[in-house]
Design a protein around this motif. Structure first.
Motif, PDB file in Angstrom:
ATOM      1  N   ALA A 228       0.833  -1.205   0.000  1.00 39.05           N
ATOM      2  CA  ALA A 228       0.000   0.000   0.000  1.00 39.05           C
ATOM      3  C   ALA A 228       0.869   1.257   0.000  1.00 39.05           C
ATOM      4  O   ALA A 228       0.571   2.240  -0.694  1.00 39.05           O
ATOM      5  N   ARG A 229       1.938   1.245   0.761  1.00 45.07           N
ATOM      6  CA  ARG A 229       2.820   2.418   0.811  1.00 45.07           C
ATOM      7  C   ARG A 229       3.575   2.603  -0.513  1.00 45.07           C
ATOM      8  O   ARG A 229       3.837   3.732  -0.926  1.00 45.07           O
ATOM      9  N   THR A 230       3.917   1.504  -1.159  1.00 45.21           N
ATOM     10  CA  THR A 230       4.570   1.594  -2.465  1.00 45.21           C
ATOM     11  C   THR A 230       3.641   2.229  -3.486  1.00 45.21           C
ATOM     12  O   THR A 230       4.042   3.122  -4.247  1.00 45.21           O
ATOM     13  N   ALA A 231       2.391   1.781  -3.492  1.00 50.76           N
ATOM     14  CA  ALA A 231       1.406   2.372  -4.406  1.00 50.76           C
ATOM     15  C   ALA A 231       1.194   3.845  -4.088  1.00 50.76           C
ATOM     16  O   ALA A 231       1.072   4.680  -4.993  1.00 50.76           O
ATOM     17  N   ALA A 232       1.169   4.190  -2.799  1.00 48.51           N
ATOM     18  CA  ALA A 232       0.972   5.583  -2.387  1.00 48.51           C
ATOM     19  C   ALA A 232       2.144   6.458  -2.823  1.00 48.51           C
ATOM     20  O   ALA A 232       1.958   7.591  -3.283  1.00 48.51           O
ATOM     21  N   ALA A 233       3.362   5.941  -2.681  1.00 46.64           N
ATOM     22  CA  ALA A 233       4.547   6.704  -3.086  1.00 46.64           C
ATOM     23  C   ALA A 233       4.566   6.909  -4.597  1.00 46.64           C
ATOM     24  O   ALA A 233       4.941   7.983  -5.087  1.00 46.64           O
ATOM     25  N   SER A 234       4.149   5.880  -5.344  1.00 50.71           N
ATOM     26  CA  SER A 234       4.103   5.989  -6.800  1.00 50.71           C
ATOM     27  C   SER A 234       3.094   7.050  -7.234  1.00 50.71           C
ATOM     28  O   SER A 234       3.375   7.884  -8.103  1.00 50.71           O
ATOM     29  N   TYR A 235       1.926   7.038  -6.616  1.00 50.91           N
ATOM     30  CA  TYR A 235       0.889   8.015  -6.960  1.00 50.91           C
ATOM     31  C   TYR A 235       1.309   9.424  -6.554  1.00 50.91           C
ATOM     32  O   TYR A 235       1.080  10.396  -7.282  1.00 50.91           O
ATOM     33  N   LEU A 236       1.933   9.565  -5.385  1.00 50.02           N
ATOM     34  CA  LEU A 236       2.425  10.868  -4.943  1.00 50.02           C
ATOM     35  C   LEU A 236       3.456  11.415  -5.925  1.00 50.02           C
ATOM     36  O   LEU A 236       3.439  12.604  -6.272  1.00 50.02           O
ATOM     37  N   LEU A 237       4.352  10.554  -6.387  1.00 50.55           N
ATOM     38  CA  LEU A 237       5.372  10.968  -7.345  1.00 50.55           C
ATOM     39  C   LEU A 237       4.735  11.533  -8.608  1.00 50.55           C
ATOM     40  O   LEU A 237       5.118  12.601  -9.101  1.00 50.55           O
ATOM     41  N   SER A 238       3.745  10.829  -9.122  1.00 46.49           N
ATOM     42  CA  SER A 238       3.043  11.297 -10.309  1.00 46.49           C
ATOM     43  C   SER A 238       2.369  12.640 -10.060  1.00 46.49           C
ATOM     44  O   SER A 238       2.435  13.554 -10.886  1.00 46.49           O
ATOM     45  N   ASP A 239       1.747  12.786  -8.896  1.00 43.78           N
ATOM     46  CA  ASP A 239       1.019  14.016  -8.581  1.00 43.78           C
ATOM     47  C   ASP A 239       1.967  15.195  -8.409  1.00 43.78           C
ATOM     48  O   ASP A 239       1.653  16.328  -8.803  1.00 43.78           O
ATOM     49  N   LEU A 240       3.134  14.966  -7.835  1.00 43.07           N
ATOM     50  CA  LEU A 240       4.105  16.038  -7.650  1.00 43.07           C
ATOM     51  C   LEU A 240       4.627  16.562  -8.983  1.00 43.07           C
ATOM     52  O   LEU A 240       4.861  17.763  -9.152  1.00 43.07           O
ATOM     53  N   VAL A 241       4.821  15.651  -9.928  1.00 43.79           N
ATOM     54  CA  VAL A 241       5.296  16.057 -11.246  1.00 43.79           C
ATOM     55  C   VAL A 241       4.207  16.833 -11.984  1.00 43.79           C
ATOM     56  O   VAL A 241       4.478  17.834 -12.648  1.00 43.79           O
ATOM     57  N   SER A 242       2.968  16.387 -11.856  1.00 44.12           N
ATOM     58  CA  SER A 242       1.861  17.046 -12.537  1.00 44.12           C
ATOM     59  C   SER A 242       1.419  18.325 -11.834  1.00 44.12           C
ATOM     60  O   SER A 242       0.948  19.265 -12.482  1.00 44.12           O
ATOM     61  N   GLN A 279      12.929   9.190  -5.563  1.00 54.04           N
ATOM     62  CA  GLN A 279      12.431   9.994  -6.675  1.00 54.04           C
ATOM     63  C   GLN A 279      11.562  11.145  -6.174  1.00 54.04           C
ATOM     64  O   GLN A 279      11.638  12.266  -6.685  1.00 54.04           O
ATOM     65  N   VAL A 280      10.735  10.885  -5.166  1.00 55.78           N
ATOM     66  CA  VAL A 280       9.943  11.960  -4.557  1.00 55.78           C
ATOM     67  C   VAL A 280      10.874  13.005  -3.937  1.00 55.78           C
ATOM     68  O   VAL A 280      10.666  14.214  -4.089  1.00 55.78           O
ATOM     69  N   LEU A 281      11.900  12.554  -3.246  1.00 53.94           N
ATOM     70  CA  LEU A 281      12.845  13.488  -2.615  1.00 53.94           C
ATOM     71  C   LEU A 281      13.607  14.298  -3.663  1.00 53.94           C
ATOM     72  O   LEU A 281      14.001  15.436  -3.400  1.00 53.94           O
ATOM     73  N   SER A 282      13.798  13.739  -4.856  1.00 52.69           N
ATOM     74  CA  SER A 282      14.432  14.498  -5.940  1.00 52.69           C
ATOM     75  C   SER A 282      13.565  15.676  -6.360  1.00 52.69           C
ATOM     76  O   SER A 282      14.063  16.748  -6.701  1.00 52.69           O
ATOM     77  N   VAL A 283      12.256  15.482  -6.344  1.00 50.77           N
ATOM     78  CA  VAL A 283      11.338  16.576  -6.661  1.00 50.77           C
ATOM     79  C   VAL A 283      11.346  17.600  -5.531  1.00 50.77           C
ATOM     80  O   VAL A 283      11.401  18.812  -5.759  1.00 50.77           O
ATOM     81  N   VAL A 284      11.316  17.123  -4.298  1.00 44.02           N
ATOM     82  CA  VAL A 284      11.332  18.000  -3.124  1.00 44.02           C
ATOM     83  C   VAL A 284      12.596  18.865  -3.109  1.00 44.02           C
ATOM     84  O   VAL A 284      12.570  20.031  -2.715  1.00 44.02           O
ATOM     85  N   ALA A 285      13.720  18.307  -3.563  1.00 43.20           N
ATOM     86  CA  ALA A 285      15.001  19.016  -3.538  1.00 43.20           C
ATOM     87  C   ALA A 285      15.018  20.255  -4.417  1.00 43.20           C
ATOM     88  O   ALA A 285      15.910  21.097  -4.295  1.00 43.20           O
ATOM     89  N   SER A 468      -0.505   9.424 -14.196  1.00 48.00           N
ATOM     90  CA  SER A 468      -0.465  10.652 -15.001  1.00 48.00           C
ATOM     91  C   SER A 468       0.839  11.365 -14.771  1.00 48.00           C
ATOM     92  O   SER A 468       1.055  11.940 -13.725  1.00 48.00           O
ATOM     93  N   SER A 469       1.748  11.284 -15.710  1.00 52.71           N
ATOM     94  CA  SER A 469       3.063  11.880 -15.558  1.00 52.71           C
ATOM     95  C   SER A 469       3.424  12.669 -16.790  1.00 52.71           C
ATOM     96  O   SER A 469       3.194  12.247 -17.900  1.00 52.71           O
ATOM     97  N   ARG A 470       3.996  13.876 -16.567  1.00 55.50           N
ATOM     98  CA  ARG A 470       4.360  14.714 -17.697  1.00 55.50           C
ATOM     99  C   ARG A 470       5.682  14.310 -18.319  1.00 55.50           C
ATOM    100  O   ARG A 470       5.964  14.656 -19.433  1.00 55.50           O
ATOM    101  N   GLY A 471       6.570  13.629 -17.532  1.00 52.06           N
ATOM    102  CA  GLY A 471       7.814  13.141 -18.113  1.00 52.06           C
ATOM    103  C   GLY A 471       8.789  14.223 -18.386  1.00 52.06           C
ATOM    104  O   GLY A 471       8.633  15.353 -18.169  1.00 52.06           O
TER     105      GLY A 471
END
Length: 471
Positions: A228-242, A279-285, A468-471
């Protein structure tokens, strides 16, 4: 005058406005925009920017804003000296024209050449007047803030507008529009100003809660639910990029602490949860507020420990994303100084490259990026780096290795060239190629530096199966 010319001059302002409206709606993709630019549309549209009819001025500006999303369009706008005319439209007496001009400037600021041109013409000072105006509506002010944010995100070294900081805080307190608030907060963060407490949206609250998922045993909470946490982290990553505007909410809501905790959990066979966490922390940085948290919770030290481990087939991507996180962090002065002065980061990265360059080429890509940014951004350290020889030897070893291909060769060679070219006793060859690689006529030139936000977005999109990821 031709028949077509006579017909064109006989059109009424309403007919001209309708034509411009239809042209604006037709500019939907880069191919059409390119064809329109090739037809010299910018020069044809330009006279309408000063037409007596405000609707014609508005639609002419909107057409230029559509053309400005392409490099070809921006070059045409700047080559024909049309940009100053668009800038002056900020002072137009008609609000609808001012709004269209701000929209055009926002699109121009989306590329580096446009942002640089706007900054060199002090457009940010004119936009300050728009933001402080009591007469203009929220949409126009929001576009002005977004334009300044875009300019400073793409050109982070530009001097900030000190006189605008206090008005921005006032706007932040006065407005109830969340999108406008987010743009102001992001701009203040880019300028490294202190941020007020940020109200968490339901979206961000749900993200943070999902990262804490646990297995239920009857009515009792059990151990962490890794799936569940893996799925949550994946979805958060997508949302942060978008939706990068939620990064600051995530940081203020304790998201960095929660994401960091994920790295220490028991991994599955492919370290998916830990990979998504980095990957999430890379966006946060990419946010100043986020980097303060990364420093406080010693995330860079954790990443250096990760890249120092013995790599197996199952955790190659995990180690890669830890190195990729460090590559993003090293592009900013605060985290770079921490890496260099307190964590002995350069030595650890050099050891990492030497350890893996013959076998795991993928791992060397971000590691060489780290060394390149250190050499590029720390000009005062270049002599010390040459004297110690560690970075120089690492780059030379890699550049001369048969393993060095494509982007790997590009990064090693460009950093080596920069390090050697600033040496007072180093003599260039006629082709300005360092001796270490002078024998290879295929040696690439120095690549342009990618903006950090794009770098993090590319990282996020590289391996996450996001909805949903912009890439």
């Amino acid at each position: 005058m031709t028949a077509e010319g006579d017909e064109a001059t006989s059109l009424t302002p309403i007919q001209k406005t309708k034509i411009l409206f239809e042209i604006s709606n037709s500019l939907q993709d880069l191919q059409i925009i390119g064809e329109v630019c090739d037809a010299d549309a910018v020069t044809i549209i330009a006279p309408l920017l000063s037409d007596a009819n405000s609707q014609l001025r508005k639609y002419a500006s909107l057409i230029l804003s559509e053309l400005a999303i392409s490099l070809k369009g921006q070059i045409a706008i700047m080559s024909d000296d049309i940009l100053p005319r668009v800038i002056q439209m900020i002072k137009d007496p008609m609000p609808n024209v001012v709004s269209a001009a701000c929209q055009c400037l926002l699109k121009i600021s989306s590329l580096y050449c446009g942002s640089h041109a706007l900054l060199s013409r002090n457009v940010h000072l004119l936009l300050e007047e728009v933001i402080c105006s009591q007469k203009l509506d929220l949409v126009i002010k929001a576009r002005a803030v977004e334009t300044i944010l875009s300019m400073y995100s793409i050109c982070p070294g530009a001097e900030k507008v000190d006189s605008l900081v206090t008005p921005l805080y006032k706007e932040l307190s006065a407005t109830k529009d969340q999108k406008y608030k987010n743009s102001i907060l992001q701009l203040l963060d880019v300028w490294e100003e202190e941020l007020p407490s940020i109200a968490l949206s339901e979206r961000t609250t749900n993200h943070i809660a999902a990262l804490k998922a646990v297995k239920m045993i009857g009515d009792e909470k059990g151990e962490p639910d890794i799936e569940a946490r893996t799925a949550a982290a994946s979805y958060l990553l997508s949302d942060l990029v978008s939706h990068p505007e939620i990064v600051l909410e995530l940081v203020d809501g304790g998201g960095v602490e929660q994401i960091t905790d994920l790295i220490s959990l028991e991994p599955d066979n492919g370290y998916r949860l830990q990979r998504y966490a980095y990957q999430v922390l890379s966006v946060v940085a990419n946010s100043h507020f986020g980097r303060k948290k990364l420093i406080r919770f010693r995330v860079m030290s954790m990443a250096l420990d990760t890249i120092g481990r013995n790599v197996t087939a199952s955790d190659v991507l995990y180690v890669y994303h830890a190195a990729r996180f460090l590559e993003v962090a090293v592009q900013y002065q605060d985290t770079r100084q921490r890496l260099l002065s307190q964590l002995n980061g350069v030595s650890k990265v050099c050891e990492f490259v030497i350890k893996h360059y013959r076998v795991n080429h993928l791992l060397c890509l971000p590691a060489l990026g780290i060394l390149r940014f250190v050499v590029l951004l720390e000009a005062g350290l270049r002599e010390e780096l040459r004297e110690k020889g560690e970075v120089l030897d690492t780059l030379r070893t890699f550049a001369l290795s048969s393993a060095c291909r494509g982007q790997l060769r590009d990064r090693a060679w460009s950093a080596l060239q920069l390090l050697l070219s600033s040496h007072p006793h180093h003599h260039h060859h006629d082709d300005d190629t360092p001796p270490a690689v002078a024998c290879d006529p295929a040696a690439p030139s120095e690549p342009a530096r990618d903006p950090a936000a794009a770098a993090a977005a590319a990282t996020a999109a590289s391996s996450a199966p996001t909805p949903s990821s912009r890439g």
